[in-house]
Design a protein around this motif. Structure first.
Motif, PDB file in Angstrom:
ATOM      1  N   ALA A 168      11.272  -3.683   4.849  1.00  0.00           N
ATOM      2  CA  ALA A 168      10.297  -3.244   5.862  1.00  0.00           C
ATOM      3  C   ALA A 168       9.375  -2.171   5.291  1.00  0.00           C
ATOM      4  CB  ALA A 168      11.022  -2.732   7.102  1.00  0.00           C
ATOM      5  N   ARG A 169       9.927  -1.295   4.491  1.00  0.00           N
ATOM      6  CA  ARG A 169       9.125  -0.203   3.937  1.00  0.00           C
ATOM      7  C   ARG A 169       8.124  -0.727   2.911  1.00  0.00           C
ATOM      8  NH1 ARG A 169      13.303   2.502   2.823  1.00  0.00           N
ATOM      9  NH2 ARG A 169      13.582   3.063   4.999  1.00  0.00           N
ATOM     10  N   ARG A 219       2.439  -2.186   1.508  1.00  0.00           N
ATOM     11  CA  ARG A 219       1.406  -3.172   1.170  1.00  0.00           C
ATOM     12  C   ARG A 219       0.291  -3.196   2.210  1.00  0.00           C
ATOM     13  NH1 ARG A 219       5.690  -7.914  -0.606  1.00  0.00           N
ATOM     14  NH2 ARG A 219       5.985  -7.208  -2.769  1.00  0.00           N
ATOM     15  N   LEU A 220       0.670  -3.100   3.486  1.00  0.00           N
ATOM     16  CA  LEU A 220      -0.351  -3.067   4.543  1.00  0.00           C
ATOM     17  C   LEU A 220      -1.210  -1.816   4.413  1.00  0.00           C
ATOM     18  CD1 LEU A 220       1.747  -4.295   7.608  1.00  0.00           C
ATOM     19  CD2 LEU A 220      -0.140  -5.504   6.497  1.00  0.00           C
ATOM     20  N   ARG A 221      -0.580  -0.684   4.096  1.00  0.00           N
ATOM     21  CA  ARG A 221      -1.336   0.560   3.941  1.00  0.00           C
ATOM     22  C   ARG A 221      -2.325   0.449   2.781  1.00  0.00           C
ATOM     23  NH1 ARG A 221       2.731   3.678   3.186  1.00  0.00           N
ATOM     24  NH2 ARG A 221       3.194   3.900   5.401  1.00  0.00           N
ATOM     25  N   GLU A 222      -1.885  -0.183   1.712  1.00  0.00           N
ATOM     26  CA  GLU A 222      -2.775  -0.363   0.569  1.00  0.00           C
ATOM     27  C   GLU A 222      -3.950  -1.271   0.901  1.00  0.00           C
ATOM     28  OE1 GLU A 222       0.766   0.096  -2.799  1.00  0.00           O
ATOM     29  OE2 GLU A 222      -0.118  -1.858  -2.368  1.00  0.00           O
ATOM     30  N   GLU A 223      -3.700  -2.310   1.711  1.00  0.00           N
ATOM     31  CA  GLU A 223      -4.756  -3.244   2.067  1.00  0.00           C
ATOM     32  C   GLU A 223      -5.747  -2.654   3.064  1.00  0.00           C
ATOM     33  OE1 GLU A 223      -5.447  -6.332   1.017  1.00  0.00           O
ATOM     34  OE2 GLU A 223      -3.845  -6.252  -0.477  1.00  0.00           O
ATOM     35  N   LEU A 224      -5.226  -1.897   4.038  1.00  0.00           N
ATOM     36  CA  LEU A 224      -6.055  -1.458   5.163  1.00  0.00           C
ATOM     37  C   LEU A 224      -6.468  -0.003   5.084  1.00  0.00           C
ATOM     38  CD1 LEU A 224      -4.003  -3.195   8.006  1.00  0.00           C
ATOM     39  CD2 LEU A 224      -6.022  -4.083   6.806  1.00  0.00           C
ATOM     40  N   GLY A 225      -5.742   0.804   4.294  1.00  0.00           N
ATOM     41  CA  GLY A 225      -6.009   2.232   4.267  1.00  0.00           C
ATOM     42  C   GLY A 225      -7.206   2.584   3.405  1.00  0.00           C
ATOM     43  N   PRO A 226      -7.622   3.848   3.471  1.00  0.00           N
ATOM     44  CA  PRO A 226      -8.792   4.295   2.707  1.00  0.00           C
ATOM     45  C   PRO A 226      -8.517   4.516   1.225  1.00  0.00           C
ATOM     46  CG  PRO A 226      -7.845   6.128   3.923  1.00  0.00           C
ATOM     47  CD  PRO A 226      -7.073   4.896   4.325  1.00  0.00           C
TER      48      PRO A 226
END
Length: 411
Positions: free
Chosen positions: A68-69, A74-81
């Motif tokens: 889960a972590r 991966r989502l943070r890398e895709e969507l984050g700044p």
């Protein structure tokens, strides 16, 4: 039973999992899980009667602990700044030490190996060694082998005397404290930078504390109980955002004093560390709880950042571990009674905290007596309870008297 050990291994969660062959004398394994060199999980696995753990089982263990972590990452890398490139203000790192030169050397070596290097993350960086009432010049000689590191002698014995000396001597706007018996992770400063850049309102930071080694029964017991770990998710602590009747009195939630950092101006504004806590053998604790509480009580945000990570050498023998649990009970109760007297509006919170603490200790004692998995031996729980009782009945007042004698002896 003190000669058992768990082998510590680091695994990349995105690499094929290995099979693990147990060696003679190994009772289990401890897996530090990383992704892109950052810690994302930790697990203990008892050996049982097995001689090996196959790759498929290792994969299941890793997935259960960290899947889960990793997805969140991966989502943070895709969507984050993306990571901030703004450097932190100057950072001072203080190591308060007494008579542990080899552990200090190991800690300093790790601070010299930070990656990214300090100049890539901060406008300035310094390391101070505060030598607290040393019996000889061994610590000074160790520091002389590390050019550029400042040595400061603090003659008054007691950790919070040393911390306050660091507060006065530091040149940085951010002041970090690490214990002399830790090794900092290569990404330690990068983790602090990430927490600082993403939480500009934060005035206090704590980080992950993992075991340095698990080579004795005492170290394994301590880590099975949870050790100093607070998990692998970043946590923002701010009173207005929390529905917790014990906040911020339950100051242990913030992290551990072995690895903490603060806005230096904030510490100066609240008067620094209480020198009647963390006084050495009579009361070796409570100073971190007190400073966490007082910073949070003023309304400031705290951030727990798992990438701001260190590895701590736990007590190796059962007698030392038992002494630790006694002092934890003693120091926690001393902090509570000091704060109860000093902060009347929060007295109802502290009464609830005392009730919760004793109920929690009794729950641990019941688990221990019933032989539940990962429970401490009953005597460990009992001594922590007894330490709490002693602490409630005047330990802080006795400590105030002790430090006054210390101050007079050094005037």
């Amino acid at each position: 039973m003190d000669d058992v050990s768990y082998r510590m291994l680091e695994l990349d969660v995105e690499a094929p999992p290995p099979s693990i062959e147990f060696r003679d004398g190994e009772a289990g394994i401890a897996l530090i899980l990383r992704r892109k060199r950052r810690p994302v999980g930790f697990l203990l696995q008892d050996r049982g009667s097995r001689s090996r753990i196959g790759a498929e089982e290792v994969a299941r263990l890793v997935s259960r602990e960290a899947a889960a972590r990793v997805l969140q990452d991966r989502l943070r890398e895709e969507l984050g700044p993306g990571p901030s490139r703004t450097p932190m203000p100057p950072v001072s790192v203080a190591i308060c030490t007494r008579n542990r030169p080899e552990q200090l050397r190991r800690c300093l070596d790790s601070l010299r190996a930070l990656d990214p290097p300090p100049e890539a993350l901060a406008a300035g960086f310094e390391i101070l060694v505060i030598d607290n009432a040393p019996p000889d010049d061994a610590t000074r000689r160790i520091v002389e082998g590390f050019p550029g590191i400042r040595y400061v002698l603090e003659p008054k014995p007691g950790l919070n005397f040393a911390r306050n000396r660091a507060l006065r001597e530091a040149r940085g706007d951010i002041l970090a404290f690490v214990d002399d018996d830790v090794v900092v992770d290569h990404g330690w400063l990068g983790g602090l930078h990430a927490a600082w850049s993403e939480n500009p309102d934060a005035r206090g930071f704590t980080g992950l504390v993992l075991p340095y080694t698990l080579s004795s029964r005492a170290q394994i017991l301590f880590e099975q109980r949870g050790g100093f770990r607070r998990g692998f998710d970043r946590i923002r602590y701010r009173q207005a955002q929390l529905d917790n009747a014990l906040f911020p009195c339950s100051a242990g939630i913030f992290g551990a004093g072995a690895n903490m950092a603060f806005d230096r101006a904030t510490l100066l504004a609240i008067g620094g560390f209480d020198e009647a806590l963390d006084t050495g053998p009579p009361l070796p604790g409570g100073g971190d709880l007190d400073i966490f509480y007082r910073v949070a009580r003023t309304g400031h945000t705290f951030v727990y950042e798992p990438q701001f990570a260190v590895f701590h050498e736990h007590r190796r023998d059962l007698a030392g571990l038992q002494r630790q649990y006694w002092t934890w009970g003693l120091a926690h109760a001393a902090f509570v009674m000091k704060s109860y007297a000093a902060d009347p509006p929060y007295r109802p919170h502290f009464r609830r905290l005392i009730a919760w603490w004793f109920k929690d200790q009794l729950r641990h004692l019941a688990r221990s007596l019933l032989g539940r998995p990962n429970a401490l031996p009953p005597r460990m729980v009992v001594v922590e309870l007894l330490g709490g009782v002693v602490g409630l009945f005047g330990e802080y007042g006795r400590s105030l008297q002790r430090i006054e004698r210390i101050r007079k002896a050094h005037t």
